[in-house]
Structure formats: C-alpha cells, structure tokens
Scaffold this motif. Structure first.
Motif, PDB file in Angstrom:
ATOM      1  N   MET A   1      40.257  38.943  34.415  1.00  0.00           N
ATOM      2  CA  MET A   1      39.073  39.022  35.120  1.00  0.00           C
ATOM      3  C   MET A   1      39.097  39.956  36.259  1.00  0.00           C
ATOM      4  O   MET A   1      38.132  40.754  36.601  1.00  0.00           O
ATOM      5  CB  MET A   1      38.598  37.659  35.522  1.00  0.00           C
ATOM      6  N   CYS A   2      40.087  40.280  37.025  1.00  0.00           N
ATOM      7  CA  CYS A   2      40.256  40.852  38.004  1.00  0.00           C
ATOM      8  C   CYS A   2      40.418  42.384  37.970  1.00  0.00           C
ATOM      9  O   CYS A   2      41.207  42.828  36.830  1.00  0.00           O
ATOM     10  CB  CYS A   2      41.393  40.287  39.345  1.00  0.00           C
ATOM     11  N   PRO A   3      40.353  43.316  38.815  1.00  0.00           N
ATOM     12  CA  PRO A   3      40.684  44.902  38.651  1.00  0.00           C
ATOM     13  C   PRO A   3      42.104  45.116  39.058  1.00  0.00           C
ATOM     14  O   PRO A   3      42.470  44.191  39.826  1.00  0.00           O
ATOM     15  CB  PRO A   3      39.485  45.442  39.615  1.00  0.00           C
ATOM     16  N   ASN A   4      42.398  46.088  38.707  1.00  0.00           N
ATOM     17  CA  ASN A   4      43.813  46.496  39.042  1.00  0.00           C
ATOM     18  C   ASN A   4      44.296  46.332  40.553  1.00  0.00           C
ATOM     19  O   ASN A   4      45.137  46.002  40.782  1.00  0.00           O
ATOM     20  CB  ASN A   4      44.452  47.666  38.520  1.00  0.00           C
ATOM     21  N   TRP A   5      43.241  46.905  41.323  1.00  0.00           N
ATOM     22  CA  TRP A   5      43.486  47.052  42.756  1.00  0.00           C
ATOM     23  C   TRP A   5      43.680  45.429  43.530  1.00  0.00           C
ATOM     24  O   TRP A   5      44.607  45.329  44.265  1.00  0.00           O
ATOM     25  CB  TRP A   5      42.419  47.809  43.542  1.00  0.00           C
ATOM     26  N   LEU A   6      42.716  44.643  42.926  1.00  0.00           N
ATOM     27  CA  LEU A   6      42.998  43.158  43.491  1.00  0.00           C
ATOM     28  C   LEU A   6      44.302  42.633  43.006  1.00  0.00           C
ATOM     29  O   LEU A   6      45.063  41.915  43.665  1.00  0.00           O
ATOM     30  CB  LEU A   6      41.931  42.331  42.946  1.00  0.00           C
ATOM     31  N   ILE A   7      44.442  43.086  41.828  1.00  0.00           N
ATOM     32  CA  ILE A   7      45.956  42.215  41.258  1.00  0.00           C
ATOM     33  C   ILE A   7      47.299  42.867  42.274  1.00  0.00           C
ATOM     34  O   ILE A   7      47.830  42.100  42.352  1.00  0.00           O
ATOM     35  CB  ILE A   7      46.109  42.775  39.706  1.00  0.00           C
ATOM     36  N   MET A   8      47.204  44.070  42.170  1.00  0.00           N
ATOM     37  CA  MET A   8      48.192  44.804  43.181  1.00  0.00           C
ATOM     38  C   MET A   8      48.062  44.183  44.285  1.00  0.00           C
ATOM     39  O   MET A   8      49.362  44.105  45.020  1.00  0.00           O
ATOM     40  CB  MET A   8      48.014  46.435  43.056  1.00  0.00           C
ATOM     41  N   LEU A   9      47.064  44.079  45.031  1.00  0.00           N
ATOM     42  CA  LEU A   9      46.862  43.487  46.431  1.00  0.00           C
ATOM     43  C   LEU A   9      47.487  41.962  46.479  1.00  0.00           C
ATOM     44  O   LEU A   9      48.162  41.665  47.458  1.00  0.00           O
ATOM     45  CB  LEU A   9      45.459  43.419  46.869  1.00  0.00           C
ATOM     46  N   LEU A  10      47.064  41.159  45.633  1.00  0.00           N
ATOM     47  CA  LEU A  10      47.684  39.858  45.653  1.00  0.00           C
ATOM     48  C   LEU A  10      49.178  39.871  45.352  1.00  0.00           C
ATOM     49  O   LEU A  10      49.802  39.131  45.765  1.00  0.00           O
ATOM     50  CB  LEU A  10      46.821  39.101  44.757  1.00  0.00           C
ATOM     51  N   ALA A  11      49.702  40.638  44.493  1.00  0.00           N
ATOM     52  CA  ALA A  11      51.322  40.877  44.439  1.00  0.00           C
ATOM     53  C   ALA A  11      51.658  41.332  45.440  1.00  0.00           C
ATOM     54  O   ALA A  11      52.889  40.677  45.888  1.00  0.00           O
ATOM     55  CB  ALA A  11      51.311  41.812  42.960  1.00  0.00           C
ATOM     56  N   ALA A  12      51.322  42.245  46.359  1.00  0.00           N
ATOM     57  CA  ALA A  12      51.920  42.635  47.461  1.00  0.00           C
ATOM     58  C   ALA A  12      51.893  41.630  48.641  1.00  0.00           C
ATOM     59  O   ALA A  12      52.651  41.553  49.179  1.00  0.00           O
ATOM     60  CB  ALA A  12      51.429  43.981  47.900  1.00  0.00           C
ATOM     61  N   ALA A  13      50.545  40.774  48.701  1.00  0.00           N
ATOM     62  CA  ALA A  13      50.489  39.754  49.520  1.00  0.00           C
ATOM     63  C   ALA A  13      51.582  38.678  49.242  1.00  0.00           C
ATOM     64  O   ALA A  13      52.149  38.235  50.263  1.00  0.00           O
ATOM     65  CB  ALA A  13      49.109  39.216  49.458  1.00  0.00           C
ATOM     66  N   MET A  14      51.790  38.459  48.106  1.00  0.00           N
ATOM     67  CA  MET A  14      52.618  37.308  47.620  1.00  0.00           C
ATOM     68  C   MET A  14      54.298  37.701  48.209  1.00  0.00           C
ATOM     69  O   MET A  14      55.017  37.125  48.657  1.00  0.00           O
ATOM     70  CB  MET A  14      52.464  37.203  46.201  1.00  0.00           C
ATOM     71  N   CYS A  15      54.470  39.044  47.649  1.00  0.00           N
ATOM     72  CA  CYS A  15      55.952  39.650  48.102  1.00  0.00           C
ATOM     73  C   CYS A  15      56.032  39.674  49.711  1.00  0.00           C
ATOM     74  O   CYS A  15      56.994  39.110  50.126  1.00  0.00           O
ATOM     75  CB  CYS A  15      55.992  40.986  47.588  1.00  0.00           C
ATOM     76  N   ALA A  16      54.899  40.027  50.457  1.00  0.00           N
ATOM     77  CA  ALA A  16      55.083  39.947  51.726  1.00  0.00           C
ATOM     78  C   ALA A  16      55.225  38.435  52.460  1.00  0.00           C
ATOM     79  O   ALA A  16      56.186  38.296  53.205  1.00  0.00           O
ATOM     80  CB  ALA A  16      53.868  40.595  52.523  1.00  0.00           C
ATOM     81  N   PHE A  17      54.646  37.667  51.974  1.00  0.00           N
ATOM     82  CA  PHE A  17      54.709  36.362  52.221  1.00  0.00           C
ATOM     83  C   PHE A  17      56.025  35.538  52.298  1.00  0.00           C
ATOM     84  O   PHE A  17      56.796  34.921  52.724  1.00  0.00           O
ATOM     85  CB  PHE A  17      53.512  35.370  51.575  1.00  0.00           C
ATOM     86  N   THR A  18      56.399  35.620  50.579  1.00  0.00           N
ATOM     87  CA  THR A  18      58.076  35.390  50.441  1.00  0.00           C
ATOM     88  C   THR A  18      59.076  35.833  51.047  1.00  0.00           C
ATOM     89  O   THR A  18      59.963  35.593  51.559  1.00  0.00           O
ATOM     90  CB  THR A  18      58.078  35.412  48.869  1.00  0.00           C
ATOM     91  N   GLY A  19      58.710  37.451  51.456  1.00  0.00           N
ATOM     92  CA  GLY A  19      59.778  38.038  52.082  1.00  0.00           C
ATOM     93  C   GLY A  19      59.821  37.731  53.721  1.00  0.00           C
ATOM     94  O   GLY A  19      60.924  37.684  54.024  1.00  0.00           O
ATOM     95  N   GLY A  20      58.819  37.593  53.992  1.00  0.00           N
ATOM     96  CA  GLY A  20      58.734  36.960  55.530  1.00  0.00           C
ATOM     97  C   GLY A  20      59.422  35.678  55.627  1.00  0.00           C
ATOM     98  O   GLY A  20      60.094  35.731  56.682  1.00  0.00           O
ATOM     99  N   ARG A  21      59.145  34.512  54.606  1.00  0.00           N
ATOM    100  CA  ARG A  21      59.840  33.539  54.889  1.00  0.00           C
ATOM    101  C   ARG A  21      61.140  33.578  54.433  1.00  0.00           C
ATOM    102  O   ARG A  21      61.922  32.842  55.157  1.00  0.00           O
ATOM    103  CB  ARG A  21      59.226  32.370  53.850  1.00  0.00           C
ATOM    104  N   THR A  22      61.585  34.517  53.683  1.00  0.00           N
ATOM    105  CA  THR A  22      63.076  34.660  53.554  1.00  0.00           C
ATOM    106  C   THR A  22      63.643  35.305  54.741  1.00  0.00           C
ATOM    107  O   THR A  22      65.037  34.812  55.094  1.00  0.00           O
ATOM    108  CB  THR A  22      63.429  35.415  52.343  1.00  0.00           C
TER     109      THR A  22
END
Length: 157
Positions: free
Chosen positions: A72-93
C-alpha cells in the motif's frame, strides 16, 4: 543491500531480504541447533520450544501486516520507515555500547588505583637482582640449619 547493490526496488528488496533471513535461520536450526543439548540440563534441547510457540504467532501476524503495508505504501515512505528503524536500533545499540564502555572504564580505573602498575609489573617479572638475592639467601638458610643442628643435643641411637 538489495536496493543499493542489486538495483531492486523497495517493493522487491524487502521480500528478498525476508527470504534470505528465513533461509539462513532455517539452515542454522537444521544444521546446528536442532540436535544440540542444553549445556546445564542435558535432557533439554537447546531450543526452547515453549518460547517459540509463544513468539511465532505474533511474528507471523507482524509479517502479514508488513506485506500489506509494503503493497500500500509508496517507495519513499518505505525507505523513510526503514531508515527510521535503522536509526532507532542503531541509536539504542550505541547507547548500550557507551554504557558498557563507561562501566568497563570505571572498573579498569578502580583496578589501576587499587594496584600500583609499577609494583604489579615488578612482581610479575622479577629482575636479575631479585634472583641473585634469592640465591644468596638460600646459602644463608643452609648456614642457619647447620647452626640449629649444632645447638641441638645429640640423642642416643
């Protein structure tokens, strides 16, 4: 990686990454973990099947929801959510790594304060003078033993 190196779109790369993860975990389980026993309880298997039964249904529900969101989501939203998830998990690490580093640094400083590094090094590697002194003392100990033997009265046989 599939998007950057393989040239796949986000809609193609996400299922490919899921399939790659599934294949590697399947090989890991059937290749190594299925027949191993728990190190402390030899009657138990290394895999806790009760925990797997508890965790797999929510995981499958999340994967199913992710497939629908991916369509359902456009490519830009998928990349934004993937980048946000990587930033969150990277920050916690990084936070956990920093906390562990701080704790280990404090422990190392306490050990350094408790023990004089020069003294520890001196005790660990004796110098030539210490060895010579020990050898000289050995001769003195033998002389003391002889003096003690002379001072004791002779016992009849």
């Amino acid at each position: 990686i599939f998007t950057l190196l393989g040239g796949f779109t986000e809609h193609e790369a996400i299922p490919l990454s899921k399939a790659t993860i599934f294949g590697s975990s399947t090989f890991s389980v059937f290749g190594f973990m299925l027949w191993r026993r728990h190190p402390l309880a030899p009657r138990r298997t290394l895999i806790d099947y009760d925990l797997a039964h508890l965790l797999i249904p929510p995981m499958l529900l999340g994967v199913t929801g992710g497939v629908y969101v991916n369509k359902m989501c456009p490519n830009w939203l998928i990349m934004l959510l993937a980048a946000a998830m990587c930033a969150f998990t990277g920050g916690r690490t990084l936070q956990q790594a920093r906390a562990k580093w701080t704790k280990e640094t404090a422990q190392a400083q306490q050990l350094t304060r408790a023990h004089d590094p020069a003294k520890v090094l001196y005790e660990a590697v004796p110098s030539r003078n210490v060895i010579e002194t020990d050898e000289a003392n050995e001769g003195e100990d033998d002389d003391k033993d002889e003096v003690e033997e002379k001072n004791q009265p002779e016992q009849p046989a």
